[in-house]
Scaffold this active site. Structure first.
Site, PDB file in Angstrom:
ATOM      1  N   HIS A   1       0.824  -1.197   0.000  1.00 35.64           N
ATOM      2  CA  HIS A   1       0.000   0.000   0.000  1.00 35.64           C
ATOM      3  C   HIS A   1       0.865   1.256   0.000  1.00 35.64           C
ATOM      4  O   HIS A   1       1.003   1.960   1.011  1.00 35.64           O
ATOM      5  CB  HIS A   1      -0.944  -0.009   1.210  1.00 35.64           C
ATOM      6  CG  HIS A   1      -2.083  -0.957   1.049  1.00 35.64           C
ATOM      7  ND1 HIS A   1      -2.838  -1.428   2.105  1.00 35.64           N
ATOM      8  CD2 HIS A   1      -2.610  -1.544  -0.066  1.00 35.64           C
ATOM      9  CE1 HIS A   1      -3.781  -2.251   1.645  1.00 35.64           C
ATOM     10  NE2 HIS A   1      -3.651  -2.328   0.332  1.00 35.64           N
TER      11      HIS A   1
ATOM     12  N   HIS B   1      -0.410  -8.692   1.102  1.00 36.35           N
ATOM     13  CA  HIS B   1      -1.507  -8.785   2.066  1.00 36.35           C
ATOM     14  C   HIS B   1      -2.195 -10.140   2.063  1.00 36.35           C
ATOM     15  O   HIS B   1      -2.990 -10.428   2.955  1.00 36.35           O
ATOM     16  CB  HIS B   1      -2.539  -7.696   1.769  1.00 36.35           C
ATOM     17  CG  HIS B   1      -1.927  -6.338   1.661  1.00 36.35           C
ATOM     18  ND1 HIS B   1      -1.731  -5.698   0.454  1.00 36.35           N
ATOM     19  CD2 HIS B   1      -1.417  -5.509   2.598  1.00 36.35           C
ATOM     20  CE1 HIS B   1      -1.155  -4.537   0.663  1.00 36.35           C
ATOM     21  NE2 HIS B   1      -0.937  -4.395   1.938  1.00 36.35           N
TER      22      HIS B   1
ATOM     23  N   GLU C   1      -6.015  -7.817   3.576  1.00 36.93           N
ATOM     24  CA  GLU C   1      -5.508  -8.852   4.483  1.00 36.93           C
ATOM     25  C   GLU C   1      -6.645  -9.525   5.242  1.00 36.93           C
ATOM     26  O   GLU C   1      -6.659 -10.747   5.407  1.00 36.93           O
ATOM     27  CB  GLU C   1      -4.512  -8.245   5.474  1.00 36.93           C
ATOM     28  CG  GLU C   1      -3.890  -9.297   6.385  1.00 36.93           C
ATOM     29  CD  GLU C   1      -2.998  -8.692   7.454  1.00 36.93           C
ATOM     30  OE1 GLU C   1      -2.926  -9.284   8.546  1.00 36.93           O
ATOM     31  OE2 GLU C   1      -2.367  -7.650   7.197  1.00 36.93           O
TER      32      GLU C   1
END
Length: 346
Positions: free
Chosen positions: A60, A93, A145
């Site tokens: 991210h 993730h 995630e």
């Protein structure tokens, strides 16, 4: 996704009460899981040529994603956007078994760049579901995630998004419950959620080991120490980076008079520096150090040339690359294969 320009932001050197300084938190920036994932995409492009597809953002951070796009990576939301037989990288993730199966059905050649610490949580979910426990998964709804972990045992998983939700969650059997968590949460908020859950479910089981990753914890500990002495804290990190957003919250909770998150130094506003003698600086676990360097350079324009590092931990954890990528194009073991950039630099 175009990279937002990080052109030098010429901040003004305005007077404040007391000497100006920067407290630079350490550890900060890239963790082992992020380094592994980014290298995985780079090496996949070296091995197979462009394009290589990546499901969701590999990590991210918009700068990292943009840089990989420039090398030939194509980021997609779902595997059905990828041509049959192409190479696809799963992000740090993690993904659910349903995504893995969908990729296989399309004949995609998958490379799993899931952080090993996230994989650990997935395995815990499978084991507890097999033993017929209800899993109270502490995390943020919609985060990749969380979706991946919940997907391992959807019938046995209940999401708990906050300490307040712990007060109302309902489980089939209060004597067979266990908590797991997203790895990038605030340590303090997670423990408060667990405390409230345990007050309602005294037999609540803990995971075999702490789910919140070492890097998240270390960065939060460091910013707590920095925040106590800071008039202003600036966190480098993207808006969808959970651990970066948490660093802002932790800084404010532990004494910083103001705290902001930026992707690039050019986003720093002059008024943030008004009456700020001490500026704390840190970065999320998916942020390359070059972005922090750009911020320090911008702050130096405003007179913050005294940079003091506040170190609270040493990090030496390294992860090997996915097995498909451990050799270079000549067939020799790559210098980064068993430890990413850190190993290659030794």
């Amino acid at each position: 996704m175009p990279r937002i320009p990080s052109a030098r932001n010429r901040l003004k050197d305005t007077p404040v009460v007391g000497p100006k300084r920067v407290l630079l938190a350490a550890p900060r920036g890239y963790c082992a899981g992020v380094d592994r994932a980014v290298i995985a995409v780079e090496k996949a492009l070296e091995h197979y040529g462009a394009p290589v597809y990546v499901r969701k953002q590999i990590v991210h951070n918009i700068h990292v994603v943009s840089e990989l796009e420039n090398l030939g990576a194509i980021f997609v939301d779902e595997v059905d956007e990828v041509p049959h037989g192409a190479h696809i990288v799963f992000s740090a993730h993690g993904v659910s078994p349903a995504v893995v199966n969908a990729a296989a059905e399309r004949g995609l050649q998958a490379i799993d760049a899931t952080c090993p610490l996230v994989t650990k949580v997935h395995r815990e979910a499978v084991r507890f579901a097999r033993d017929d426990f209800q899993i109270l998964l502490i995390g943020h709804e919609g985060h990749e995630e969380v979706e991946g972990t919940a997907g391992e045992a959807p019938e046995h998983t209940t999401l708990v998004g906050s300490p307040e939700e712990a007060d109302t969650v309902v489980v089939p059997d209060p004597d067979r419950v266990v908590w797991l968590s997203q790895t990038t949460l605030s340590v303090d908020e997670t423990m408060e959620t667990v405390r409230r859950l345990r007050a309602r479910f005294p037999n609540l089981q803990d995971p075999p080991s702490d789910d919140i990753c070492y890097a998240t914890q270390n960065r939060q500990v460091a910013i707590k120490k920095v925040a106590r002495e800071s008039d202003l804290v600036i966190v480098v990190g993207s808006a969808n980076s959970s651990n970066s957003v948490r660093l802002v919250e932790v800084a404010l909770e532990y004494g910083a008079k103001a705290a902001y998150r930026v992707d690039f130094a050019s986003e720093v506003k002059q008024e943030w520096l008004d009456n700020a003698a001490t500026v704390g600086v840190t970065s999320g676990a998916s942020v390359p150090e070059e972005l922090v360097d750009e911020l320090l350079e911008a702050l130096s324009d405003a007179g913050y040339t005294d940079v003091q590092q506040i170190k609270t931990a040493e990090e030496d954890l390294i992860f090997s690359l996915p097995k498909e990528l451990r050799k270079d194009l000549s067939g020799e073991t790559d210098a980064r294969a068993f430890g990413g950039r850190a190993a290659a630099a030794e």
